[in-house]
Design a protein around this motif. Structure first.
Motif, PDB file in Angstrom:
ATOM      1  N   GLU A  61      -6.229  25.051 -51.966  1.00 12.69           N
ATOM      2  CA  GLU A  61      -5.347  26.204 -51.792  1.00 12.69           C
ATOM      3  C   GLU A  61      -6.146  27.485 -51.647  1.00 12.69           C
ATOM      4  N   GLY A  62      -5.548  28.440 -50.980  1.00 14.93           N
ATOM      5  CA  GLY A  62      -6.155  29.752 -50.834  1.00 14.93           C
ATOM      6  C   GLY A  62      -5.920  30.604 -52.069  1.00 14.93           C
ATOM      7  N   ALA A  63      -6.507  31.785 -52.068  1.00 16.50           N
ATOM      8  CA  ALA A  63      -6.402  32.693 -53.209  1.00 16.50           C
ATOM      9  C   ALA A  63      -4.962  33.116 -53.475  1.00 16.50           C
ATOM     10  N   GLY A  65      -2.358  31.102 -52.904  1.00 18.00           N
ATOM     11  CA  GLY A  65      -1.554  29.904 -53.103  1.00 18.00           C
ATOM     12  C   GLY A  65      -1.190  29.155 -51.834  1.00 18.00           C
ATOM     13  N   GLU A  66      -1.632  29.625 -50.670  1.00 18.02           N
ATOM     14  CA  GLU A  66      -1.309  28.905 -49.446  1.00 18.02           C
ATOM     15  C   GLU A  66      -2.070  27.578 -49.419  1.00 18.02           C
ATOM     16  N   LYS A  67      -1.355  26.523 -49.022  1.00 13.59           N
ATOM     17  CA  LYS A  67      -1.932  25.185 -49.032  1.00 13.59           C
ATOM     18  C   LYS A  67      -2.661  24.921 -47.723  1.00 13.59           C
ATOM     19  N   PHE A  68      -3.933  24.520 -47.827  1.00 15.42           N
ATOM     20  CA  PHE A  68      -4.716  24.199 -46.656  1.00 15.42           C
ATOM     21  C   PHE A  68      -4.779  22.693 -46.422  1.00 15.42           C
ATOM     22  N   TYR A  69      -4.803  21.935 -47.503  1.00 15.82           N
ATOM     23  CA  TYR A  69      -4.997  20.496 -47.364  1.00 15.82           C
ATOM     24  C   TYR A  69      -4.477  19.814 -48.618  1.00 15.82           C
TER      25      TYR A  69
END
Length: 79
Positions: A61-63, A65-69
Protein backbone atom coordinates in the motif's frame (compact mmCIF):
# COMPACT_ATOMS: atom_id res chain seq x y z
CA UNK A 1 12.82 38.85 -6.76
CA UNK A 2 9.81 38.32 -4.50
CA UNK A 3 10.48 38.15 -0.76
CA UNK A 4 7.82 36.31 1.25
CA UNK A 5 8.17 36.37 5.05
CA UNK A 6 7.54 33.17 7.01
CA UNK A 7 6.87 33.54 10.75
CA UNK A 8 7.77 30.43 12.78
CA UNK A 9 6.30 30.13 16.27
CA UNK A 10 7.31 27.64 18.97
CA UNK A 11 4.21 26.63 20.93
CA UNK A 12 5.56 24.34 23.70
CA UNK A 13 7.75 22.39 21.28
CA UNK A 14 5.20 22.35 18.42
CA UNK A 15 6.45 24.56 15.61
CA UNK A 16 3.98 26.32 13.35
CA UNK A 17 4.71 28.44 10.29
CA UNK A 18 2.63 31.30 8.94
CA UNK A 19 3.35 32.66 5.47
CA UNK A 20 2.58 36.33 4.90
CA UNK A 21 1.96 36.52 1.14
CA UNK A 22 1.90 39.95 -0.44
CA UNK A 23 -1.57 41.03 -1.56
CA UNK A 24 -2.84 39.15 -4.64
CA UNK A 25 0.18 36.80 -4.68
CA UNK A 26 0.19 33.04 -4.19
CA UNK A 27 2.91 30.42 -4.40
CA UNK A 28 2.28 27.09 -6.09
CA UNK A 29 4.90 24.38 -5.82
CA UNK A 30 4.69 21.52 -8.28
CA UNK A 31 6.64 18.29 -8.27
CA UNK A 32 6.49 15.73 -11.05
CA UNK A 33 7.79 12.28 -10.25
CA UNK A 34 8.64 9.53 -12.66
CA UNK A 35 7.33 5.99 -12.12
CA UNK A 36 9.88 3.33 -11.23
CA UNK A 37 9.79 -0.45 -11.35
CA UNK A 38 10.80 -2.29 -8.20
CA UNK A 39 11.21 -6.01 -7.64
CA UNK A 40 10.62 -7.15 -4.07
CA UNK A 41 11.89 -10.56 -3.07
CA UNK A 42 10.04 -11.61 0.06
CA UNK A 43 9.92 -14.76 2.12
CA UNK A 44 7.10 -15.83 4.44
CA UNK A 45 8.28 -17.22 7.77
CA UNK A 46 5.63 -18.51 10.15
CA UNK A 47 6.39 -19.80 13.64
CA UNK A 48 3.91 -21.50 15.92
CA UNK A 49 1.25 -22.69 13.47
CA UNK A 50 0.79 -24.68 10.27
CA UNK A 51 0.50 -22.82 6.97
CA UNK A 52 -2.96 -23.33 5.50
CA UNK A 53 -4.43 -22.44 2.14
CA UNK A 54 -5.84 -18.92 2.00
CA UNK A 55 -4.81 -18.05 5.57
CA UNK A 56 -2.88 -14.91 4.64
CA UNK A 57 -3.21 -11.89 2.39
CA UNK A 58 -0.27 -9.64 1.62
CA UNK A 59 -0.77 -6.04 0.53
CA UNK A 60 1.55 -3.38 -0.79
CA UNK A 61 0.00 0.00 0.00
CA UNK A 62 0.96 3.60 -0.51
CA UNK A 63 1.40 6.19 2.22
CA UNK A 64 -2.25 7.25 1.82
CA UNK A 65 -3.58 3.67 1.88
CA UNK A 66 -3.95 3.17 -1.87
CA UNK A 67 -3.52 -0.49 -2.78
CA UNK A 68 -0.83 -1.29 -5.33
CA UNK A 69 -0.72 -5.06 -5.12
CA UNK A 70 -2.58 -7.77 -3.21
CA UNK A 71 -1.45 -11.40 -3.02
CA UNK A 72 -3.66 -14.17 -1.69
CA UNK A 73 -1.60 -17.24 -0.87
CA UNK A 74 -3.57 -20.10 -2.37
CA UNK A 75 -1.12 -22.99 -2.26
CA UNK A 76 1.66 -23.88 0.15
CA UNK A 77 4.14 -26.53 -0.96
CA UNK A 78 4.98 -29.39 1.40
CA UNK A 79 8.22 -28.85 3.29
Amino acid sequence: MLVIPVVVTDNNGMLTARVDYPENRTFQNEYVYFPVLVTLNLKTVLTGMQLTTGAFEFKLEGARGEKFYVVHRIFYPAF
